[in-house]
Design a protein around this motif. Structure first.
Motif, PDB file in Angstrom:
ATOM      1  N   GLU A 247     -83.593  19.746  78.396  1.00  0.00           N
ATOM      2  CA  GLU A 247     -82.869  21.155  77.817  1.00  0.00           C
ATOM      3  C   GLU A 247     -82.111  21.915  78.972  1.00  0.00           C
ATOM      4  O   GLU A 247     -81.296  23.004  78.176  1.00  0.00           O
ATOM      5  N   HIS A 248     -82.304  21.906  79.914  1.00  0.00           N
ATOM      6  CA  HIS A 248     -81.876  22.754  80.985  1.00  0.00           C
ATOM      7  C   HIS A 248     -80.626  22.368  81.892  1.00  0.00           C
ATOM      8  O   HIS A 248     -79.965  22.990  82.497  1.00  0.00           O
ATOM      9  N   ARG A 249     -80.171  21.021  81.616  1.00  0.00           N
ATOM     10  CA  ARG A 249     -79.063  20.572  82.153  1.00  0.00           C
ATOM     11  C   ARG A 249     -77.777  21.306  81.696  1.00  0.00           C
ATOM     12  O   ARG A 249     -77.656  21.077  80.415  1.00  0.00           O
ATOM     13  N   GLU A 250     -76.986  21.617  82.433  1.00  0.00           N
ATOM     14  CA  GLU A 250     -75.669  22.180  82.141  1.00  0.00           C
ATOM     15  C   GLU A 250     -74.426  21.469  81.978  1.00  0.00           C
ATOM     16  O   GLU A 250     -73.507  21.822  81.507  1.00  0.00           O
ATOM     17  N   ALA A 251     -74.564  20.255  82.757  1.00  0.00           N
ATOM     18  CA  ALA A 251     -73.355  19.313  82.941  1.00  0.00           C
ATOM     19  C   ALA A 251     -73.779  18.004  83.214  1.00  0.00           C
ATOM     20  O   ALA A 251     -74.738  17.785  83.451  1.00  0.00           O
ATOM     21  N   GLU A 252     -73.010  17.109  82.805  1.00  0.00           N
ATOM     22  CA  GLU A 252     -73.180  15.422  83.012  1.00  0.00           C
ATOM     23  C   GLU A 252     -72.047  14.946  83.664  1.00  0.00           C
ATOM     24  O   GLU A 252     -70.887  15.220  83.737  1.00  0.00           O
TER      25      GLU A 252
ATOM     26  N   ILE B 227     -74.698  25.388  76.262  1.00  0.00           N
ATOM     27  CA  ILE B 227     -75.679  24.293  76.820  1.00  0.00           C
ATOM     28  C   ILE B 227     -76.040  23.483  75.518  1.00  0.00           C
ATOM     29  O   ILE B 227     -76.581  24.156  74.544  1.00  0.00           O
ATOM     30  N   ALA B 228     -76.055  22.082  75.534  1.00  0.00           N
ATOM     31  CA  ALA B 228     -76.489  21.301  74.621  1.00  0.00           C
ATOM     32  C   ALA B 228     -78.036  20.914  74.688  1.00  0.00           C
ATOM     33  O   ALA B 228     -78.346  19.989  74.856  1.00  0.00           O
ATOM     34  N   GLU B 229     -78.586  22.148  74.308  1.00  0.00           N
ATOM     35  CA  GLU B 229     -80.077  22.108  74.877  1.00  0.00           C
ATOM     36  C   GLU B 229     -81.051  21.362  73.497  1.00  0.00           C
ATOM     37  O   GLU B 229     -81.996  20.860  73.580  1.00  0.00           O
ATOM     38  N   ARG B 230     -80.409  21.601  72.278  1.00  0.00           N
ATOM     39  CA  ARG B 230     -81.220  20.870  71.273  1.00  0.00           C
ATOM     40  C   ARG B 230     -80.087  19.659  70.501  1.00  0.00           C
ATOM     41  O   ARG B 230     -80.215  19.420  69.245  1.00  0.00           O
TER      42      ARG B 230
ATOM     43  N   GLU C 221     -77.309  11.761  82.063  1.00  0.00           N
ATOM     44  CA  GLU C 221     -78.236  12.656  82.843  1.00  0.00           C
ATOM     45  C   GLU C 221     -79.151  13.504  82.017  1.00  0.00           C
ATOM     46  O   GLU C 221     -79.897  14.269  82.533  1.00  0.00           O
ATOM     47  N   ARG C 222     -78.557  13.610  80.697  1.00  0.00           N
ATOM     48  CA  ARG C 222     -79.037  14.716  79.954  1.00  0.00           C
ATOM     49  C   ARG C 222     -80.074  14.120  78.796  1.00  0.00           C
ATOM     50  O   ARG C 222     -80.897  14.901  78.273  1.00  0.00           O
ATOM     51  N   GLN C 223     -79.953  12.783  78.808  1.00  0.00           N
ATOM     52  CA  GLN C 223     -80.864  12.396  77.432  1.00  0.00           C
ATOM     53  C   GLN C 223     -81.077  11.151  77.966  1.00  0.00           C
ATOM     54  O   GLN C 223     -80.608   9.901  78.720  1.00  0.00           O
ATOM     55  N   HIS C 224     -82.643  10.694  77.923  1.00  0.00           N
ATOM     56  CA  HIS C 224     -83.075   9.405  77.834  1.00  0.00           C
ATOM     57  C   HIS C 224     -83.669   8.673  76.731  1.00  0.00           C
ATOM     58  O   HIS C 224     -84.479   9.368  76.055  1.00  0.00           O
TER      59      HIS C 224
END
Length: 265
Positions: free
Chosen positions: A82-87, A219-222, A32-35
């Motif tokens: 960058e804005h997703r807080e959870a998976e 938040i794992a934004e980077r 959900e957080r990375q493609h």
């Protein structure tokens, strides 16, 4: 944010290695957080991908011929939300309640976790715990080894990202909250550099939330995730065994091409 990775690791041996096996967890997967836009491994010979018990993409590189050098290259592009807080995941989080030799909490760590979380078992409590561990365990490269346990790093009050993540796992699991180790890359925007990194995730409200103790980030934004596990040994990018070879030297070259650094700002 789009991140580009160019990571080449070279292992040199004093003598010829008769045979070796390398377990590689250097390939990210979609979530959900990375493609993953593109990803390619450059290895001594083609290797088939498989999934390990934690769902990580695993390649097993077996070299049966004598060799004194092994080069492992990983190159690709990944889009990060960058804005997703959870998976969210379908797999049970309960296995991540189990401690290992690297993540067992001693009495001092259990008391530390209760002191900073009290009766709370929510995200705010774990953020407080993250900040407390950051203050307790100073980041000092070279102060520990890969086999240093969470309890040892906690008692010595110094370590690296691996130790800080292990300490967070030990404390969090002692509170009855599933937590797992994460390996991957961190893009440091201040100096436009990429670095191999480790952080933790905890299972709260039916989702995985990130906790980077080293940088006090919730938040794992980077962050680009490569693998997860109970501890470093489950998720480290490269782990192997060999016959012969004597001493070993490892050189790593990790970079983001300039044009893609700009896109990550």
């Amino acid at each position: 944010m789009r991140l580009s990775i160019s990571h080449d690791t070279t292992y040199h041996y004093e003598d010829q290695v008769r045979a070796s096996i390398q377990y590689l967890r250097v390939t990210p997967h979609d979530s959900e957080r990375q493609h993953v836009i593109s990803w390619q491994l450059k290895l001594p010979h083609p290797v088939r991908a498989q999934l390990d018990p934690f769902g990580n993409i695993l390649h097993v590189l077996t070299l049966d011929e004598p060799h004194d050098t092994v080069v492992i290259g990983a190159h690709g592009e990944v889009e990060i939300d960058e804005h997703r807080e959870a998976e969210h995941e379908d797999h049970s989080a309960l296995p991540f309640l189990r401690s290992t030799s690297l993540t067992s909490a001693d009495e001092a760590m259990r008391e530390f976790a209760v002191q900073h979380c009290q009766q709370r078992r929510d995200r705010a409590a774990l953020i407080d715990l993250m900040h407390a561990l950051n203050a307790h365990i100073s980041y000092l490269p070279g102060s520990t080894e890969t086999g240093t346990s969470a309890a040892e790093a906690f008692a010595g009050r110094q370590g690296v990202c691996q130790d800080q993540a292990h300490a967070f796992l030990a404390c969090t699991r002692s509170l009855g909250i599933p937590a797992r180790y994460v390996s991957g890359y961190l893009f440091t925007g201040d100096d436009e550099q990429l670095a191999s990194h480790a952080w933790a995730e905890a299972w709260l409200d039916d989702a995985w939330y990130s906790f980077d103790v080293t940088n006090c980030l919730a938040i794992a934004e980077r962050h680009l995730k490569l693998a997860v596990g109970l501890d470093y040994l489950d998720a480290c990018p490269v782990r192997g065994v060999r016959r012969g070879g004597g001493g070993e030297q490892m050189n790593a070259k990790l970079a983001a091409p300039p044009q893609l650094r700009a896109r990550a700002q």
